[in-house]
Structures are given as structure tokens and as C-alpha cells.
Design a protein around this motif. Structure first.
Motif, mmCIF file in Angstrom:
data_model
loop_
_atom_site.group_PDB
_atom_site.id
_atom_site.type_symbol
_atom_site.label_atom_id
_atom_site.label_comp_id
_atom_site.label_asym_id
_atom_site.label_seq_id
_atom_site.Cartn_x
_atom_site.Cartn_y
_atom_site.Cartn_z
ATOM 1 N N THR A 20 8.827 17.718 -2.396
ATOM 2 C CA THR A 20 8.646 16.509 -1.457
ATOM 3 C C THR A 20 7.252 15.917 -0.773
ATOM 4 O OG1 THR A 20 9.553 16.539 1.197
ATOM 5 C CG2 THR A 20 8.179 18.290 0.322
ATOM 6 N N ASP A 21 7.504 14.020 -1.001
ATOM 7 C CA ASP A 21 6.456 14.016 0.383
ATOM 8 C C ASP A 21 6.681 14.393 1.804
ATOM 9 O OD1 ASP A 21 5.115 10.911 0.306
ATOM 10 O OD2 ASP A 21 6.596 10.582 2.612
ATOM 11 N N LEU A 22 5.171 13.881 1.677
ATOM 12 C CA LEU A 22 4.898 14.873 3.338
ATOM 13 C C LEU A 22 5.224 13.931 4.428
ATOM 14 C CD1 LEU A 22 1.591 16.534 2.887
ATOM 15 C CD2 LEU A 22 3.792 17.727 3.357
ATOM 16 N N ASP A 23 4.143 12.602 4.216
ATOM 17 C CA ASP A 23 3.429 11.265 5.452
ATOM 18 C C ASP A 23 5.673 11.100 5.614
ATOM 19 O OD1 ASP A 23 1.036 12.065 6.164
ATOM 20 O OD2 ASP A 23 1.199 10.818 4.171
ATOM 21 N N GLU A 24 6.062 10.900 6.138
ATOM 22 C CA GLU A 24 7.203 10.494 6.962
ATOM 23 C C GLU A 24 8.755 10.916 6.778
ATOM 24 O OE1 GLU A 24 5.282 9.165 9.568
ATOM 25 O OE2 GLU A 24 4.378 8.861 7.896
ATOM 26 N N THR A 25 8.022 12.189 6.064
ATOM 27 C CA THR A 25 9.038 12.989 5.153
ATOM 28 C C THR A 25 9.395 14.119 5.626
ATOM 29 O OG1 THR A 25 9.023 11.857 3.027
ATOM 30 C CG2 THR A 25 10.049 13.984 3.561
ATOM 31 N N ILE A 26 8.527 15.040 6.202
ATOM 32 C CA ILE A 26 8.153 16.381 6.326
ATOM 33 C C ILE A 26 7.621 16.262 7.876
ATOM 34 C CG2 ILE A 26 6.915 18.182 6.171
ATOM 35 C CD1 ILE A 26 9.438 17.944 4.971
ATOM 36 N N GLY A 33 12.094 11.673 0.216
ATOM 37 C CA GLY A 33 11.173 10.964 0.651
ATOM 38 C C GLY A 33 11.442 10.488 1.477
ATOM 39 N N ASP A 34 10.685 9.184 2.142
ATOM 40 C CA ASP A 34 11.255 8.312 3.271
ATOM 41 C C ASP A 34 10.474 6.747 1.982
ATOM 42 O OD1 ASP A 34 8.069 8.532 3.044
ATOM 43 O OD2 ASP A 34 7.294 6.981 4.251
ATOM 44 N N ASN A 35 10.319 6.665 0.891
ATOM 45 C CA ASN A 35 9.703 5.401 0.256
ATOM 46 C C ASN A 35 10.591 6.530 -1.203
ATOM 47 O OD1 ASN A 35 8.857 3.552 -1.827
ATOM 48 N ND2 ASN A 35 6.844 4.212 -0.367
ATOM 49 N N ASN A 83 9.911 5.604 -3.509
ATOM 50 C CA ASN A 83 8.934 5.460 -5.344
ATOM 51 C C ASN A 83 9.294 7.166 -5.312
ATOM 52 O OD1 ASN A 83 9.164 3.334 -5.079
ATOM 53 N ND2 ASN A 83 6.740 3.052 -4.675
ATOM 54 N N ASP A 84 9.575 7.622 -3.586
ATOM 55 C CA ASP A 84 9.373 9.198 -4.244
ATOM 56 C C ASP A 84 10.457 10.000 -5.119
ATOM 57 O OD1 ASP A 84 6.926 8.970 -2.381
ATOM 58 O OD2 ASP A 84 8.554 9.088 -0.428
ATOM 59 N N HIS A 85 10.740 9.355 -5.178
ATOM 60 C CA HIS A 85 12.272 9.923 -5.746
ATOM 61 C C HIS A 85 12.489 9.621 -7.639
ATOM 62 C CE1 HIS A 85 13.732 9.774 -1.327
ATOM 63 N NE2 HIS A 85 13.915 11.012 -2.003
ATOM 64 N N PHE A 135 8.354 1.846 10.004
ATOM 65 C CA PHE A 135 7.645 1.192 10.396
ATOM 66 C C PHE A 135 6.675 0.518 9.015
ATOM 67 C CE2 PHE A 135 4.788 5.038 10.560
ATOM 68 C CZ PHE A 135 5.759 5.790 11.189
ATOM 69 N N TYR A 136 6.741 1.433 7.777
ATOM 70 C CA TYR A 136 5.977 1.336 6.817
ATOM 71 C C TYR A 136 6.702 1.984 5.434
ATOM 72 C CZ TYR A 136 3.931 5.695 6.286
ATOM 73 O OH TYR A 136 3.680 7.162 6.275
ATOM 74 N N GLY A 137 6.165 1.071 4.091
ATOM 75 C CA GLY A 137 6.372 1.906 3.464
ATOM 76 C C GLY A 137 6.600 0.582 2.076
#
Ligand SMILES: [Mg+2]
Length: 267
Positions: free
Chosen positions: A81-87, A196-198, A200-202, A236-238
Motif C-alpha cells: 500500500t501507498d501511504l499519503d492519501e491512501t492510508i 494507492g491514490d495514484n 503509479n502505485d499499482h 488535490f494532487y497526483g
């Protein structure tokens, strides 16, 4: 000096205008962050955002509950898992930039992460605690800098996240692409889910792609969303934002506004 009212305008997910009283006879410089006001408020104030987060983690749990029935005893399963804006939720950081009228800097970001004060994305802690209780190991692959591991681990422990230690935090050392780090986890584990929220996390196929190719790759993987791939909302970003600007950096506010207006599809 006679006071004047200067209209500030910002565009984000819609248009809005508000007035600010000032004594200075100059136009207020709108910051890049100010373009994101509605997006940050969506995260902080929309119940719909919370519902989407719960929906994502519910899907993740239902999928794994089914898959666990077929787990071979010797297999070591992992969730990446990603962290920022995911967890964890950093909307406070962007909100602060907007309030101060300043743009992102690494120093400002460090000021925020040093507080170890990010809160949990709704549903994330409960889901990961449940997964850990089923013997699944959690790896946090984040593009936070490796110098931020210590303060981040403190933050994760405050939130009672499982596997919250340096060994499970694979942060960015030289490149933002996460593929090598995913391979590292895969050496000893079966990766059963990526969150992830992005995009690229996947998977690597989304890296540095223009908007239409990101769409095409998303469509190709459509059976995976909500199953192997779990996505959290981040308006808001990504990478989606970087793709809008065709990955050009250091654009002025005027250049950004022109690109955004040109991209908007009307009827
Ligand atoms: Mg993220």
C-alpha cells in the motif's frame, strides 16, 4: 490610503470568486495551491469522500475474504500500500499552503511530516488490522524520502497500523518509480493486493503517460479495480495532475490556468 477590494479568483473542480480587503493597490498573486481549494475541501468536508474510502476498503476486504479460502498454507501473502492519501490524510498540509498563500516546497513538507500528525483515511486502519490478523504482511511503499522514515513510523504507530516499522517502509531513495520496490517484496511474498491514490502505485504502465494513454491502460485493467487494485480518491494532487500539464514543471500560474481552461470540455 483608500481601501480597495480585489477579487481573487480560483478554478478547481468549479469556478468561484471571493473578495479580499487590502490596502495595497496591487493585484493579489493567486498561488498554485489556491487552484486546489475545492479539492482539499472535498477531502476534508465531503461525506461523499468518506463514503468512497469506506467503499474502497470494503471492496478490498470482500476480495480477500474470498481469496483467503484458496490460500496455500506455505504461501506468504503481502499487501502493498501507498501511504499519503491512501492510508494517511495530508490534506491539512495543502490546506495550510492555501491559507498562507504559498506553494509547495520540500522544506514546508518536511515541517509537516516532522509533526507525525497525519490522520487516517477512513476505513484504512481497520482494514489493514483485519488483513494482518489473517496473517497478511503489509508493506508501505511510499515516495516519501528515506529521511522521513523515522517520523513516519511514529505517525503510523500513533494510528495503530500493523507492520509499522522501518523494515516495512520502502521509501524513495533515488527514483520515484515503485517497480523495483514491488519486486523486492515479491522476492519473498505473493503480492495479493496493491492500494494507492495514484495509479503509479499499482503498476508501471501508468508512469509518465499522457491523459489518453492513462485512460487506455485503466480500461485494459478494468477487471482489476476493486479486486487486485484498490484506489482511493485524491482530487488535490497526483500523477493525474502532472499529466494535465504534460509533466512540465515550474509553470506559472497564468500558464497553468490557460492549460486547464483549454482542457475543459464544454458542449
Ligand atoms: Mg499517495
Amino acid at each position: 490610503m483608500k481601501k480597495i477590494f480585489v477579487l481573487l479568483f480560483a478554478i478547481s473542480l468549479g469556478n468561484f470568486a471571493f473578495a479580499q480587503e487590502t490596502t495595497a493597490p496591487v493585484m493579489h498573486q493567486v498561488s498554485v495551491e489556491e487552484l486546489k481549494t475545492f479539492s482539499v475541501l472535498y477531502t476534508q468536508k465531503a461525506a461523499e469522500y468518506r463514503a468512497l474510502c469506506y467503499q474502497a476498503f470494503n471492496s478490498a476486504k470482500w476480495t480477500l475474504e474470498k481469496d483467503l479460502k484458496h490460500k496455500k498454507r506455505k504461501e506468504k501473502w503481502a499487501i502493498i500500500t501507498d501511504l499519503d492519501e491512501t492510508i494517511i490524510d495530508n490534506s491539512y498540509f495543502n490546506a495550510q499552503l492555501i491559507k498562507e498563500g504559498v506553494d509547495f516546497t520540500e522544506a514546508k513538507w518536511k515541517q509537516w511530516t516532522n509533526l507525525s500528525a497525519a490522520t487516517a483515511v477512513p476505513g484504512g486502519v481497520e482494514f489493514l488490522q483485519w488483513a494482518a490478523s489473517k496473517g497478511i504482511e503489509i508493506f508501505y511503499i511510499s515516495n516519501r524520502d528515506t529521511s522521513e522514515v523515522t517520523t513516519t513510523v511514529i505517525n503510523l504507530n500513533k494510528l495503530q497500523l500493523p507492520n509499522a516499522d522501518a523494515a516495512h517502509c520502502l521509501f524513495r531513495s533515488n527514483k520515484s518509480n515503485k517497480e523495483d520496490r514491488r519486486h523486492k517484496v515479491a522476492e519473498n511474498h505473493k503480492i495479493v493486493m496493491l492500494m494507492g491514490d495514484n495509479l503509479n502505485d499499482h503498476a508501471e504502465v501508468f508512469e509518465k503517460k499522457p491523459v489518453d494513454e492513462r485512460f487506455a491502460e485503466t480500461d485494459k485493467a478494468k477487471e482489476q479495480w476493486g479486486h487486485r487494485y484498490i484506489v482511493l480518491p485524491n482530487a488535490f494532487y497526483g500523477e493525474w495532475e502532472n499529466a494535465l500539464y504534460n509533466y512540465q514543471r515550474n509553470l506559472s500560474i497564468e500558464q497553468r490556468k490557460k492549460i486547464l481552461m483549454d482542457l475543459l470540455k464544454g458542449f
